[in-house]
Enzyme design. Structure first.
Site, PDB file in Angstrom:
ATOM      1  N   PRO A  88       7.834   4.836   9.332  1.00 47.36           N
ATOM      2  CA  PRO A  88       8.176   6.184   9.803  1.00 47.36           C
ATOM      3  C   PRO A  88       7.872   7.259   8.758  1.00 47.36           C
ATOM      4  CG  PRO A  88      10.015   4.662  10.170  1.00 47.36           C
ATOM      5  CD  PRO A  88       8.995   3.932   9.345  1.00 47.36           C
ATOM      6  N   GLU A 115      14.749  -4.940   6.134  1.00 44.20           N
ATOM      7  CA  GLU A 115      15.066  -3.543   5.781  1.00 44.20           C
ATOM      8  C   GLU A 115      13.850  -2.837   5.194  1.00 44.20           C
ATOM      9  OE1 GLU A 115      18.094  -2.379   6.805  1.00 44.20           O
ATOM     10  OE2 GLU A 115      18.110  -4.413   7.586  1.00 44.20           O
ATOM     11  N   ARG A 153      -9.824   1.902  22.032  1.00 43.77           N
ATOM     12  CA  ARG A 153     -10.357   2.680  23.157  1.00 43.77           C
ATOM     13  C   ARG A 153     -11.467   3.630  22.720  1.00 43.77           C
ATOM     14  NH1 ARG A 153      -7.285   3.074  27.534  1.00 43.77           N
ATOM     15  NH2 ARG A 153      -7.807   5.244  27.884  1.00 43.77           N
ATOM     16  N   ASP A 168     -11.230  12.317  28.653  1.00 44.22           N
ATOM     17  CA  ASP A 168     -11.571  13.655  28.167  1.00 44.22           C
ATOM     18  C   ASP A 168     -10.405  14.609  28.194  1.00 44.22           C
ATOM     19  OD1 ASP A 168     -15.069  13.930  29.147  1.00 44.22           O
ATOM     20  OD2 ASP A 168     -14.032  13.014  27.453  1.00 44.22           O
TER      21      ASP A 168
HETATM   22  C1  9WO Z   1      15.822   0.384   8.228  1.00 52.48           C
HETATM   23  C2  9WO Z   1      16.876   1.208   7.977  1.00 52.48           C
HETATM   24  C3  9WO Z   1      18.239   0.977   8.018  1.00 52.48           C
HETATM   25  C4  9WO Z   1      19.089   2.034   7.716  1.00 52.48           C
HETATM   26  C5  9WO Z   1      18.582   3.291   7.392  1.00 52.48           C
HETATM   27  C6  9WO Z   1      17.208   3.508   7.380  1.00 52.48           C
HETATM   28  C7  9WO Z   1      16.385   2.453   7.671  1.00 52.48           C
HETATM   29  N1  9WO Z   1      15.077   2.414   7.718  1.00 52.48           N
HETATM   30  C8  9WO Z   1      14.726   1.174   8.032  1.00 52.48           C
HETATM   31  C9  9WO Z   1      13.368   0.818   8.153  1.00 52.48           C
HETATM   32  O1  9WO Z   1      12.484   1.645   7.975  1.00 52.48           O
HETATM   33  N2  9WO Z   1      13.123  -0.478   8.451  1.00 52.48           N
HETATM   34  C10 9WO Z   1      11.762  -0.871   8.633  1.00 52.48           C
HETATM   35  C11 9WO Z   1      11.601  -1.509   9.976  1.00 52.48           C
HETATM   36  C12 9WO Z   1      11.234  -1.746   7.601  1.00 52.48           C
HETATM   37  C13 9WO Z   1       9.758  -1.869   7.787  1.00 52.48           C
HETATM   38  C14 9WO Z   1       9.329  -2.051   9.250  1.00 52.48           C
HETATM   39  N3  9WO Z   1      10.186  -1.383  10.176  1.00 52.48           N
HETATM   40  C15 9WO Z   1       9.780  -0.326  10.900  1.00 52.48           C
HETATM   41  C16 9WO Z   1       8.542   0.266  10.978  1.00 52.48           C
HETATM   42  N4  9WO Z   1      10.592   0.325  11.715  1.00 52.48           N
HETATM   43  N5  9WO Z   1       9.931   1.341  12.285  1.00 52.48           N
HETATM   44  C17 9WO Z   1       8.688   1.325  11.865  1.00 52.48           C
HETATM   45  C18 9WO Z   1       7.735   2.295  12.272  1.00 52.48           C
HETATM   46  C19 9WO Z   1       6.427   2.252  11.825  1.00 52.48           C
HETATM   47  C20 9WO Z   1       5.531   3.232  12.240  1.00 52.48           C
HETATM   48  N6  9WO Z   1       5.917   4.222  13.057  1.00 52.48           N
HETATM   49  C21 9WO Z   1       7.180   4.283  13.502  1.00 52.48           C
HETATM   50  C22 9WO Z   1       8.108   3.330  13.120  1.00 52.48           C
END
Ligand code: 9WO
Length: 245
Positions: A88, A115, A153, A168
């Site tokens: 994220p 985590e 795609r 498009d």
């Molecule tokens: C876990 C967590 C717990 C408490 C507070 C914050 C926290 N963040 C995370 C976290 O980022 N966990 C990840 C789970 C660990 C690596 C993979 N994970 C992940 C990737 N969750 N969401 C994504 C992601 C990737 C790309 N775009 C959107 C979401």
């Protein structure tokens, strides 16, 4: 285009390449998938890939060595490729970013679990961070599949002529126009008359106008970067006036 995915759940990733557009792209050889499982590169008897976080707290962290060895194996399996970590915290995926990625020969996608991954793995091995939205998931596999679907795609020849015309609308930076198919009336709601008129020019104009209007109502932010002609600017100005009356 070749995707190398470093993941603890390779069978999740494979499903994308077994269905629909991406499945056909894989069958035709236009896109390729290889998966690399850190578990296969763990050096202890139990195949350990995670460990407790320094500093304490809940959950587990992906260890450096197994994931790092998997990434290195992926790097060595073909020409050099950037390593992209799905998080994220990354650069937001847009149709423009997907087009940029489609121009590369190869991508290595790193999927985190638990985590997160040890920060030093990111510092040592990751070239780019990419996000598919502002939410936390259970792992990077679904985001990696989103990236590969959007990018595949755009690889030449993956979409047929008819499908590529349909794309498009968003490629032009607007939302899609509404679609209809048989039957002609559903619960008393007819298909817009113009679509059955046989006037292709009128249909095209209507679709463009619908796309513009829907974008203006639902995602006006997308119109800020649009090159609109005078007629289209006048249409939007008229809708704005109607709204304020
Ligand atoms: C876990 C967590 C717990 C408490 C507070 C914050 C926290 N963040 C995370 C976290 O980022 N966990 C990840 C789970 C660990 C690596 C993979 N994970 C992940 C990737 N969750 N969401 C994504 C992601 C990737 C790309 N775009 C959107 C979401």
């Amino acid at each position: 285009m070749r995707f190398d995915v470093v993941t603890l759940f390779p069978e999740m990733i494979r499903t994308l390449f077994e269905h629909g557009v991406v499945g056909r792209a894989a069958d035709s050889g236009r896109v390729r998938l290889e998966t690399w499982n850190p578990r296969d590169y763990a050096t202890d008897r139990h195949g350990t890939v995670d460990d407790r976080p320094y500093g304490g707290g809940p959950g587990m962290v992906m260890k450096v060595e197994p994931a790092r060895t998997a990434i290195r194996a992926a790097r060595e399996a073909a020409q050099p490729a950037p390593v992209v970590y799905l998080t994220p915290q990354g650069r937001p995926l847009t149709s423009g970013v997907a087009a940029e990625l489609a121009g590369r020969e190869r991508l290595i996608l790193l999927c985190g679990r638990y985590e997160g991954v040890d920060e030093r793995l990111i510092e040592l091995e990751v070239d780019e961070e990419l996000s598919v939205g502002d939410y936390v998931l259970s792992g990077g596999e679904l985001p990696a599949m989103v990236v590969m679907d959007a990018v595949s795609r755009l690889v030449p020849g993956v979409l047929g002529h008819e499908e590529s015309a349909a794309r498009d609308s968003f490629a032009g930076g607007l939302l899609d126009w509404p679609h209809y198919t048989r039957p002609e009336v559903v619960d008393g709601r007819p298909v817009p008359e113009i679509l059955t008129s046989g006037d292709h020019g009128a249909v095209e104009q209507w679709r463009r106008r619908q796309a513009l209007e829907k974008t203006w109502i639902k995602r006006p932010d997308l119109l800020e970067h649009q090159d609109l002609n005078e007629k289209e600017q006048a249409m939007i100005a008229a809708w704005s006036r109607d709204q304020n009356d």
